[in-house]
Structure formats: structure tokens, C-alpha cells
Design a protein around this motif. Structure first.
Motif, mmCIF file in Angstrom:
data_model
loop_
_atom_site.group_PDB
_atom_site.id
_atom_site.type_symbol
_atom_site.label_atom_id
_atom_site.label_comp_id
_atom_site.label_asym_id
_atom_site.label_seq_id
_atom_site.Cartn_x
_atom_site.Cartn_y
_atom_site.Cartn_z
ATOM 1 N N GLN A 88 0.865 -1.179 0.000
ATOM 2 C CA GLN A 88 0.000 0.000 0.000
ATOM 3 C C GLN A 88 0.894 1.219 0.000
ATOM 4 O OE1 GLN A 88 -2.460 0.909 3.344
ATOM 5 N NE2 GLN A 88 -3.472 -1.078 3.243
ATOM 6 N N ARG B 178 -0.520 4.746 -0.996
ATOM 7 C CA ARG B 178 -1.251 6.005 -0.850
ATOM 8 C C ARG B 178 -2.695 5.814 -1.259
ATOM 9 N NH1 ARG B 178 0.558 11.510 -3.929
ATOM 10 N NH2 ARG B 178 -1.517 12.407 -3.852
ATOM 11 N N ASP C 56 7.654 7.308 -7.048
ATOM 12 C CA ASP C 56 8.248 8.073 -5.944
ATOM 13 C C ASP C 56 8.343 7.219 -4.683
ATOM 14 O OD1 ASP C 56 8.528 10.338 -7.467
ATOM 15 O OD2 ASP C 56 6.712 11.310 -6.739
ATOM 16 N N ARG D 224 11.066 4.628 -4.997
ATOM 17 C CA ARG D 224 12.397 5.239 -4.856
ATOM 18 C C ARG D 224 12.687 5.600 -3.403
ATOM 19 N NH1 ARG D 224 12.156 8.824 -10.508
ATOM 20 N NH2 ARG D 224 12.838 7.085 -11.826
ATOM 21 N N LEU D 225 11.674 6.098 -2.706
ATOM 22 C CA LEU D 225 11.846 6.365 -1.275
ATOM 23 C C LEU D 225 12.161 5.069 -0.530
ATOM 24 C CD1 LEU D 225 9.119 8.756 0.182
ATOM 25 C CD2 LEU D 225 11.582 9.048 0.229
ATOM 26 N N LEU E 153 13.828 2.628 -1.278
ATOM 27 C CA LEU E 153 15.236 2.231 -1.346
ATOM 28 C C LEU E 153 16.027 2.766 -0.156
ATOM 29 C CD1 LEU E 153 16.135 2.770 -5.112
ATOM 30 C CD2 LEU E 153 15.260 0.729 -4.002
ATOM 31 N N ASN E 154 15.494 3.804 0.488
ATOM 32 C CA ASN E 154 16.178 4.382 1.648
ATOM 33 C C ASN E 154 15.923 3.655 2.947
ATOM 34 O OD1 ASN E 154 17.516 6.871 0.664
ATOM 35 N ND2 ASN E 154 15.425 7.347 -0.004
ATOM 36 N N TYR E 155 14.843 2.876 3.005
ATOM 37 C CA TYR E 155 14.498 2.357 4.324
ATOM 38 C C TYR E 155 14.037 0.908 4.330
ATOM 39 C CZ TYR E 155 9.689 3.471 2.992
ATOM 40 O OH TYR E 155 8.486 3.527 2.346
ATOM 41 N N TYR F 103 19.299 -0.926 -8.477
ATOM 42 C CA TYR F 103 19.069 0.379 -7.854
ATOM 43 C C TYR F 103 19.180 1.505 -8.874
ATOM 44 C CZ TYR F 103 18.891 -1.384 -3.064
ATOM 45 O OH TYR F 103 18.499 -2.019 -1.913
ATOM 46 N N GLN G 242 -0.760 10.651 5.463
ATOM 47 C CA GLN G 242 -1.407 9.353 5.269
ATOM 48 C C GLN G 242 -0.372 8.280 5.532
ATOM 49 O OE1 GLN G 242 -2.774 8.129 1.434
ATOM 50 N NE2 GLN G 242 -4.030 9.966 1.203
ATOM 51 N N VAL H 291 -4.014 2.228 5.212
ATOM 52 C CA VAL H 291 -5.458 2.034 5.225
ATOM 53 C C VAL H 291 -5.756 0.785 6.047
ATOM 54 C CG1 VAL H 291 -7.519 1.701 3.826
ATOM 55 C CG2 VAL H 291 -5.618 3.035 2.937
ATOM 56 N N LEU I 289 9.959 5.025 11.014
ATOM 57 C CA LEU I 289 10.525 4.803 9.674
ATOM 58 C C LEU I 289 10.837 6.138 8.999
ATOM 59 C CD1 LEU I 289 8.642 2.047 7.647
ATOM 60 C CD2 LEU I 289 11.049 2.129 8.250
ATOM 61 N N ASN J 136 14.101 7.897 8.867
ATOM 62 C CA ASN J 136 15.136 7.439 7.949
ATOM 63 C C ASN J 136 15.111 8.140 6.603
ATOM 64 O OD1 ASN J 136 16.510 5.164 9.320
ATOM 65 N ND2 ASN J 136 14.429 4.387 9.426
ATOM 66 N N TYR J 137 13.999 8.752 6.257
ATOM 67 C CA TYR J 137 13.925 9.245 4.879
ATOM 68 C C TYR J 137 13.270 10.607 4.732
ATOM 69 C CZ TYR J 137 9.148 7.394 4.925
ATOM 70 O OH TYR J 137 7.840 7.134 5.250
ATOM 71 N N GLU K 291 10.199 14.682 -1.372
ATOM 72 C CA GLU K 291 10.975 13.735 -2.165
ATOM 73 C C GLU K 291 11.820 12.777 -1.354
ATOM 74 O OE1 GLU K 291 13.186 15.836 -5.106
ATOM 75 O OE2 GLU K 291 11.516 17.149 -5.568
ATOM 76 N N GLY K 292 11.886 12.984 -0.038
ATOM 77 C CA GLY K 292 12.745 12.125 0.760
ATOM 78 C C GLY K 292 14.201 12.508 0.595
ATOM 79 N N PHE K 293 15.042 11.917 1.424
ATOM 80 C CA PHE K 293 16.473 12.172 1.347
ATOM 81 C C PHE K 293 17.066 11.336 0.237
ATOM 82 C CE2 PHE K 293 15.847 12.687 6.108
ATOM 83 C CZ PHE K 293 15.784 14.069 6.054
ATOM 84 N N LYS K 294 16.679 11.636 -1.003
ATOM 85 C CA LYS K 294 17.164 10.815 -2.103
ATOM 86 C C LYS K 294 18.643 10.956 -2.305
ATOM 87 C CE LYS K 294 12.946 10.831 -4.754
ATOM 88 N NZ LYS K 294 12.290 11.490 -5.881
ATOM 89 N N TRP L 155 21.450 8.276 -2.158
ATOM 90 C CA TRP L 155 21.964 7.348 -3.178
ATOM 91 C C TRP L 155 22.769 8.078 -4.224
ATOM 92 C CZ3 TRP L 155 22.142 2.541 -2.107
ATOM 93 C CH2 TRP L 155 21.212 2.005 -1.227
#
Lengths: 253, 253
Positions: free
Chosen positions: A83, A85, A164, A167-168, A170-172, A193, B83, B86, B168, B171-172, B247-250, B253
Motif C-alpha cells: 500500500q 497512498r 516516488d 524510490r523512497l 530504497l532508503n528504508y 538500484y 497518510q 489504510v 521509519l 530514515n527518509y 521527495e525524501g532524502f534521495k 543514493w
């Protein structure tokens, strides 16, 4: 698009069996040797494409509904679906509201109302999938992520949000099980990756970071053969991999 | 619990104004100087507590619904709500199905059916909040995260999932805006992370990792006064902070 008779039959069944106002849309990313694709459907009389989706049976958990929908489209069992969003814009169902308006009284018409859609994504090896169209579609096919067709409803927004989220992730969380052979080299994993992120990564940073996740076992013997220095082989430590799937790489802190 | 008359009135209004089968539950975490709390409600005749929640108006985007519900409970505008998941188990509404069964014919009874709930969480400074009970409740109050009461429905599962999601997120995505003073020291920020994670962190690793996120500006002058070596002051770089939120801490990478 359904004919009036099909709409009558579909609406009657749907109103009896499904939870109204809820739908599920699945973004299935397919990876194979450096290529990324997305699984799409096309109906026979519409120009635009759809994501595979469906509804939730009255007594069905939502994750089970997503599994069922995906199995029908791909033949694949036990895909790891996430899931990511909920899409709840009040106008997102307008195309279908308009398409079927007037064919049936509003209270009998399954497509007269608003649908709030739960988005799921999965990442699979597209070589293992045999796409099956659903009852509304003539085509179910993989499309290249860098050559996507025009999408119906808000489905462009949904697959972009899924990308998105992937890709996020991949960080956690770990990724790659079912996509890699049982044993693989560090450059092979890096390629996965890089394909998802659509950019080149620094070899040493990548290796340091991935090893830091604690989900890889290194074989004692490097891979044999080849003219160059033999690379080490890695495999996933499935216990740590599963833990990190549920809990994330908390060890980071 | 509603009386029969209240149920009749509520059901009529709800069936007219809200999207059926969808609810929203909000987990509001309150932080202040090393303490973590959760905002809860209690009805006058039930022993167990609820998370603040509500329904989605017919023409309302779901995120707007969550904002509205939270504003009614907290007086706070523009809380950053996320969010996170669900909750769609078919039995999760059973307590309410049973509570109101027989009081009204099923098709008129708002609480006779299944509700799939969209979970949102937020992190606020609990000193800035004046909790307001809703029409079903006698109490709206902060409860300590390490001393939570028994929860109604699946609300224990919901707040625990929200806590996992918040952890979590560390982390991002960035965290802390609205919780920290405009300028703060590294140990003050570390305390926030330690409180959320409920564990001690290594000072040097924390500093290296947080600075690596690229969301902090360091002031040129250390904080004045005090007997010890003056610590440097930091503030959030709001442009980078906002980018990392979406966008997160992309950059990782």
C-alpha cells in the motif's frame, strides 16, 4: 466501455458483492536486466490506458483484494504488494461518472458515484508474468517506463506516485528478492538500484551503504571463470531481509 | 454511544453528507521537551478510548477531510498530516455494527456497514493544542505514549502502526519543524529523535547523519553564556526541508 446491457448486469453484481465507493489500483513495476516496465490495460474502444484495478468484496480484507486483482492480471501468487497512498480527489471518478451517466438510474449505476482508490505497488521480474486482460480490456501489456502512453482517469498521477514511493523505499527497506538470482555480484545489485532511480551511482558508496543494511551474506569463494579479477557473490539473508521489510532499516539510528 | 433518537438523526445526516464505507482516523503525536503523548477521546458510557476520527464529505478531498477533523479536535490549522496506511479488515467495524444493531433498519443505519479507514498521523507541540471533545465524547485528552489506556475497535493497532511509520520516517524525511525553537542545539534535536525512537543515540553518529541530510543551517556564532563550551546553534533550511518532505532524502543514493 460497457454497453447498456453490460452496465446493468455489472452494476447489479457489483452492488451486491463489492464495498461501494472503494477501489484498488495496482502499479506493477517489472524489472529485468536493467529494464523497467509497468503493467497496463487498454479497453477496446478507448485510446487511453488503465492501471490494473478492481473492487473489494464485502467480506474481504483490502490486502487480499489487491492480491486477488493482481493474480487475475498476472497469474502471479504472493506478489509482495505495498500500500502506498490513497487517491481521494472528489473529481477523480468524473470520466466514468460521465461515461455512464443516463444509462441507468443513479442509485442502480455502480459508476455513478465517487470512488476512493487505494494504491498498491509491486516490483516483479517481468519475465515471469503472463499478462491477462480483464473483462473490460482487450490488452494487458508491459509498457516501458520511459515510453508510457496517455493514461485514463488519474492513473498517470497514481503510477508516478508509486514510482516516488518505490524510490523512497530504497532508503528504508530492502528490495531485490525475486529479481536477483540466488547469488549475485555487487554490480548486479547496483544495476537494479540504478534502474529504479534512473541514475548512475558511485560504486564504493553503494557498496558501503548496502552492506550497512545487514541483509546480505557474502559467499566465501569469488565467482569462478572470466579473465578479470573474480567478483564476490552475495545472497540475501532472508531473516534480516524479512525483518527489514516490516521494520525498516532502523539500525541506522 | 448514541441513543436511538440520536442514531436516527445522525444516520440521516451522515447518509446525506458523507461518503459511505470510508472513515478517517488520526494519530496525533504530541512532543514537548522529551515527552511523547497521543491525543485520544473517551465517550461518556464506554470504558475504552478512541482516536480522533470522522468521515469524508461527499465533495471533499480526503486530505481536506483529515485537516478538518483535526482542526475540530485540536484548534490547529495546517498541521502536517501524513497518510500512512489504510485499515481494511472486514471485522474492524464489528463493535459498532453490534452496538447499533436492531435500533434502525440496516439500510438506514449509518453504523450497520463496514468502514475502511484511512490512517493519518501528525507530530505537534502538545503545548500549543487545546483539545476539544467531539459530539460523541466527554473527554479529549493527551495520554502518555508509555501509559496508554485500552482502545476501542482496532485503534490500538492504528496508533502502533502510526508510531512504526513515524519511526521509519526518521530514515527518509525531515522532522522537527514546529517542535524546535527557531534556533536549537544539536543535543536538543537529538533529544527529539531519541524520544520518538525511545532509545539513546550515539552523539557523533547522530550529528554526522543529520548534517548529511542537508536540511540544517549552522549559525556562525555559538550560543552565548553558560559555564561550558558554547554549543553551535542550528536552524532548518526551509527550502531543503520542504523538498525532502516531498521527495525524501534521495541524495543518499
Amino acid at each position: 466501455m460497457l454497453s447498456k446491457q453490460q452496465l446493468i448486469e455489472y452494476s447489479e453484481e457489483a452492488r451486491k458483492n463489492y464495498v461501494n465507493h472503494i477501489s484498488i489500483d495496482c502499479v506493477v513495476f517489472g524489472f529485468h536486466e536493467g529494464q523497467m516496465k509497468v503493467l497496463l490495460l487498454k479497453t477496446n474502444d478507448e485510446e487511453k490506458w488503465y492501471l490494473p484495478g478492481g473492487f473489494v468484496l464485502n467480506e474481504e480484507p483490502i490486502d487480499t483484494a489487491a492480491d486477488r486483482i493482481l493474480k487475475e492480471r498476472t497469474g502471479l501468487d504472493k506478489i509482495f504488494l505495498q500500500q502506498f497512498r490513497v487517491f481521494g480527489d472528489p473529481d477523480r471518478s468524473k470520466v466514468h461518472n460521465d461515461m455512464y451517466a443516463g444509462m441507468l438510474p443513479k442509485e442502480e449505476n455502480w459508476f455513478s458515484g465517487r470512488f476512493i482508490s487505494i494504491g498498491y505497488y509491486a516490483l516483479v521480474d517481468f519475465f515471469g508474468v503472463i499478462p491477462h486482460p480483464d473483462q473490460f480490456s482487450e490488452l494487458c501489456a508491459w509498457r516501458d517506463l520511459d515510453d508510457m502512453p496517455e493514461m485514463q482517469l488519474d492513473h498517470e498521477n497514481i503510477y508516478k506516485s508509486a514510482l516516488d514511493a518505490l524510490r523512497l523505499q530504497l532508503n528504508y527497506q530492502p528490495i531485490g528478492y525475486n529479481l536477483m538470482p540466488r547469488e549475485f555480484t555487487m554490480p548486479e545489485l547496483q544495476k537494479l538500484y540504478e534502474t529504479i532511480l534512473d541514475k548512475k551511482l558511485d560504486r564504493r558508496n553503494f557498496q558501503r551503504r548496502v552492506l550497512g543494511f545487514g541483509i546480505l551474506n557474502r559467499s566465501e569463494e569469488p565467482r569462478k571463470g572470466g579473465a578479470h579479477k573474480a567478483p564476490y557473490l552475495y545472497s540475501f539473508d532472508m531473516e534480516n531481509y524479512q525483518n527489514a521489510l516490516t521494520e525498516g532499516f532502523k539500525g541506522g539510528w
